[in-house]
Write a protein that holds these residues in place. Structure first.
Motif, mmCIF file in Angstrom:
data_model
loop_
_atom_site.group_PDB
_atom_site.id
_atom_site.type_symbol
_atom_site.label_atom_id
_atom_site.label_comp_id
_atom_site.label_asym_id
_atom_site.label_seq_id
_atom_site.Cartn_x
_atom_site.Cartn_y
_atom_site.Cartn_z
ATOM 1 N N GLU A 208 93.368 -2.397 26.501
ATOM 2 C CA GLU A 208 92.117 -1.342 26.256
ATOM 3 C C GLU A 208 91.378 -0.664 27.341
ATOM 4 O OE1 GLU A 208 89.644 -3.791 23.822
ATOM 5 O OE2 GLU A 208 91.392 -4.466 22.500
ATOM 6 N N LEU A 209 91.458 -1.095 28.387
ATOM 7 C CA LEU A 209 90.786 -0.760 29.502
ATOM 8 C C LEU A 209 91.310 0.565 29.879
ATOM 9 C CD1 LEU A 209 87.941 -1.272 30.755
ATOM 10 C CD2 LEU A 209 88.958 -2.662 32.395
ATOM 11 N N GLU A 210 90.725 1.537 30.055
ATOM 12 C CA GLU A 210 91.436 2.971 30.612
ATOM 13 C C GLU A 210 90.685 3.268 31.988
ATOM 14 O OE1 GLU A 210 91.319 6.045 27.888
ATOM 15 O OE2 GLU A 210 92.736 4.801 26.544
ATOM 16 N N ASP A 211 89.242 3.080 32.037
ATOM 17 C CA ASP A 211 88.713 3.481 33.117
ATOM 18 C C ASP A 211 87.700 2.283 33.609
ATOM 19 O OD1 ASP A 211 87.230 4.828 35.250
ATOM 20 O OD2 ASP A 211 88.134 6.681 34.422
ATOM 21 N N PHE A 212 87.387 2.231 34.847
ATOM 22 C CA PHE A 212 86.267 1.228 35.236
ATOM 23 C C PHE A 212 86.128 1.370 36.838
ATOM 24 C CE2 PHE A 212 90.625 -0.940 36.599
ATOM 25 C CZ PHE A 212 90.347 -1.402 37.739
ATOM 26 N N ARG A 213 85.073 0.879 37.250
ATOM 27 C CA ARG A 213 84.891 1.339 38.766
ATOM 28 C C ARG A 213 84.106 -0.117 39.620
ATOM 29 N NH1 ARG A 213 79.616 5.155 39.790
ATOM 30 N NH2 ARG A 213 78.273 4.275 37.823
ATOM 31 N N PHE A 214 84.311 -0.212 40.718
ATOM 32 C CA PHE A 214 83.377 -1.357 41.368
ATOM 33 C C PHE A 214 82.407 -0.384 42.153
ATOM 34 C CE2 PHE A 214 87.682 -3.363 41.097
ATOM 35 C CZ PHE A 214 87.232 -4.483 40.398
ATOM 36 N N LEU A 215 81.140 -1.041 42.138
ATOM 37 C CA LEU A 215 79.970 -0.538 42.930
ATOM 38 C C LEU A 215 79.920 -1.263 44.293
ATOM 39 C CD1 LEU A 215 77.850 0.162 40.109
ATOM 40 C CD2 LEU A 215 79.150 1.749 41.319
ATOM 41 N N ILE A 216 79.693 -0.697 45.313
ATOM 42 C CA ILE A 216 79.368 -1.107 46.656
ATOM 43 C C ILE A 216 78.226 -0.475 47.071
ATOM 44 C CG2 ILE A 216 80.277 -1.614 48.915
ATOM 45 C CD1 ILE A 216 83.143 -0.898 47.743
ATOM 46 N N GLU A 217 77.236 -1.417 47.470
ATOM 47 C CA GLU A 217 75.983 -0.765 48.230
ATOM 48 C C GLU A 217 75.998 -0.649 49.577
ATOM 49 O OE1 GLU A 217 72.856 -3.428 47.375
ATOM 50 O OE2 GLU A 217 72.995 -3.349 44.896
ATOM 51 N N THR A 218 76.240 0.406 49.999
ATOM 52 C CA THR A 218 76.440 1.149 51.476
ATOM 53 C C THR A 218 75.056 1.228 52.236
ATOM 54 O OG1 THR A 218 76.824 3.290 51.290
ATOM 55 C CG2 THR A 218 78.568 1.831 50.594
ATOM 56 N N GLU A 219 75.366 1.458 53.523
ATOM 57 C CA GLU A 219 73.959 1.796 54.332
ATOM 58 C C GLU A 219 73.402 3.103 53.815
ATOM 59 O OE1 GLU A 219 77.041 1.113 55.232
ATOM 60 O OE2 GLU A 219 77.103 -0.080 56.628
ATOM 61 N N ALA A 220 74.432 3.966 53.251
ATOM 62 C CA ALA A 220 73.717 5.441 52.915
ATOM 63 C C ALA A 220 73.418 5.558 51.555
ATOM 64 C CB ALA A 220 74.957 6.380 53.294
ATOM 65 N N SER A 221 74.097 5.180 50.675
ATOM 66 C CA SER A 221 74.214 5.131 49.093
ATOM 67 C C SER A 221 75.068 4.291 48.388
ATOM 68 C CB SER A 221 74.815 6.477 48.810
ATOM 69 O OG SER A 221 76.186 6.535 49.047
ATOM 70 N N ILE A 222 74.898 4.291 47.024
ATOM 71 C CA ILE A 222 75.876 3.441 46.287
ATOM 72 C C ILE A 222 77.338 3.930 46.251
ATOM 73 C CG2 ILE A 222 76.336 2.353 43.953
ATOM 74 C CD1 ILE A 222 73.946 1.083 45.284
ATOM 75 N N LEU A 223 78.369 3.516 46.551
ATOM 76 C CA LEU A 223 79.807 3.837 46.778
ATOM 77 C C LEU A 223 80.714 3.293 45.427
ATOM 78 C CD1 LEU A 223 81.837 4.143 49.738
ATOM 79 C CD2 LEU A 223 82.874 2.732 47.949
ATOM 80 N N SER A 224 81.373 4.087 44.623
ATOM 81 C CA SER A 224 82.369 3.660 43.782
ATOM 82 C C SER A 224 83.643 3.593 44.141
ATOM 83 C CB SER A 224 81.993 4.824 42.668
ATOM 84 O OG SER A 224 80.745 4.600 42.135
ATOM 85 N N LEU A 225 84.402 2.459 43.745
ATOM 86 C CA LEU A 225 85.591 2.293 44.244
ATOM 87 C C LEU A 225 86.508 2.262 42.631
ATOM 88 C CD1 LEU A 225 88.145 1.330 45.753
ATOM 89 C CD2 LEU A 225 87.296 -0.947 45.238
ATOM 90 N N PHE A 226 87.430 3.223 42.627
ATOM 91 C CA PHE A 226 88.207 3.234 41.469
ATOM 92 C C PHE A 226 89.718 2.845 41.976
ATOM 93 C CE2 PHE A 226 84.993 6.425 41.004
ATOM 94 C CZ PHE A 226 84.980 6.168 39.764
ATOM 95 N N ILE A 227 90.383 1.922 41.210
ATOM 96 C CA ILE A 227 91.754 1.764 41.600
ATOM 97 C C ILE A 227 92.683 2.490 40.593
ATOM 98 C CG2 ILE A 227 93.353 -0.288 41.835
ATOM 99 C CD1 ILE A 227 91.180 -0.370 43.688
ATOM 100 N N LEU A 228 93.474 3.262 41.444
ATOM 101 C CA LEU A 228 94.545 4.182 40.582
ATOM 102 C C LEU A 228 96.110 3.712 40.885
ATOM 103 C CD1 LEU A 228 91.992 5.972 40.437
ATOM 104 C CD2 LEU A 228 93.360 8.001 40.468
#
Length: 245
Positions: A208-228
């Motif tokens: 059922e899951l088509e899209d998701f992201r992991f969030l990483i708090e970096t030194e500059a901003s919030i970074l999104s990681l997608f696995i394709l």
């Protein structure tokens, strides 16, 4: 880092003993100190762990360019604190953007339209859940987020969060009040490695899951990681979105 440098500069400093060497996916061997220096065909895109009597003695982390050791004679010379975003820029390439994926994701997750998008090639592995576990741990992933309709998976995900006491939120999502879509965010800092593996396995097995992201708090901003793509087929990439203030 290349294998010759790893063996001659670091592994050679370990004390004499019998070691278990693993990349947490496909490599898992028991070797002596002399055999340690003759290891071949090691995939250095994966973490390399060296254990003695069940205790982690040495870890090479390719995602953060760090070496960790409990043995005092193993030192990482000229170690510097490197910005996560700087590291991503130096060790990635422009995202090739299949089917305007970045535009869809910017709309879905309300990301800035001037976001930076980069991609990493990921290795072909036998156990994708185990590999993803090591990846999200190494990158210090702070949250998991997905948008999905009210479904069995949403119920299972809330059940997992309740059992593990993971802090989470579920927000109504969509332009219309009768929309049955929801955004669920799970905050992961207090989740154990075993519980995180359960979550990743659920994600891997869900139809059922088509899209998701992991969030990483970096030194500059919030970074999104997608696995394709598919790690088991060997065509997977990690896609990062970030903005620089």
């Amino acid at each position: 880092m290349d294998l010759f440098t790893l063996k001659t500069d670091y592994l050679s400093r370990l004390p004499v003993g019998s070691y278990r060497v693993t990349d947490y996916c496909e490599l898992d061997v028991i070797v002596t100190k002399s055999q340690l220096g003759r290891l071949r065909y090691v995939d250095l895109t994966l973490p390399l762990g060296v254990y003695i009597e069940g205790r982690l003695l040495f870890l090479y982390d390719p995602y953060r360019r760090e070496i960790y050791s409990t043995h005092e004679q193993v030192d990482y010379p000229n170690k510097q604190n490197i910005s996560t975003v700087d590291f991503l820029c130096a060790h990635s390439r422009d995202f090739h953007d299949p089917d305007s994926y970045s535009l869809k994701s910017e709309d879905l997750y309300k990301l800035p339209s001037d976001s930076h998008w980069r991609e990493f090639g990921l290795p072909k592995v036998k156990s994708s859940a185990t590999f993803l576990l090591r990846l999200v741990k190494s990158l210090n992933v702070s949250s998991f987020q997905t948008v999905l309709k009210k479904s069995r998976f949403l119920t299972d995900l809330k059940g997992w969060a309740d059992v593990t006491k993971c802090e989470y939120s579920v927000e109504h999502y969509g332009k219309w009040m009768w929309s049955n879509e929801y955004m669920m965010t799970c905050h992961l800092p207090n989740v154990s490695e075993g519980e995180l593996l359960q979550l990743i396995t659920m994600i891997e097995e869900s139809d059922e899951l088509e899209d998701f992201r992991f969030l990483i708090e970096t030194e500059a901003s919030i970074l999104s990681l997608f696995i394709l793509g598919n790690l088991k087929r060997g065509d997977a990439v990690g896609v990062f979105q970030y903005e620089i203030n």
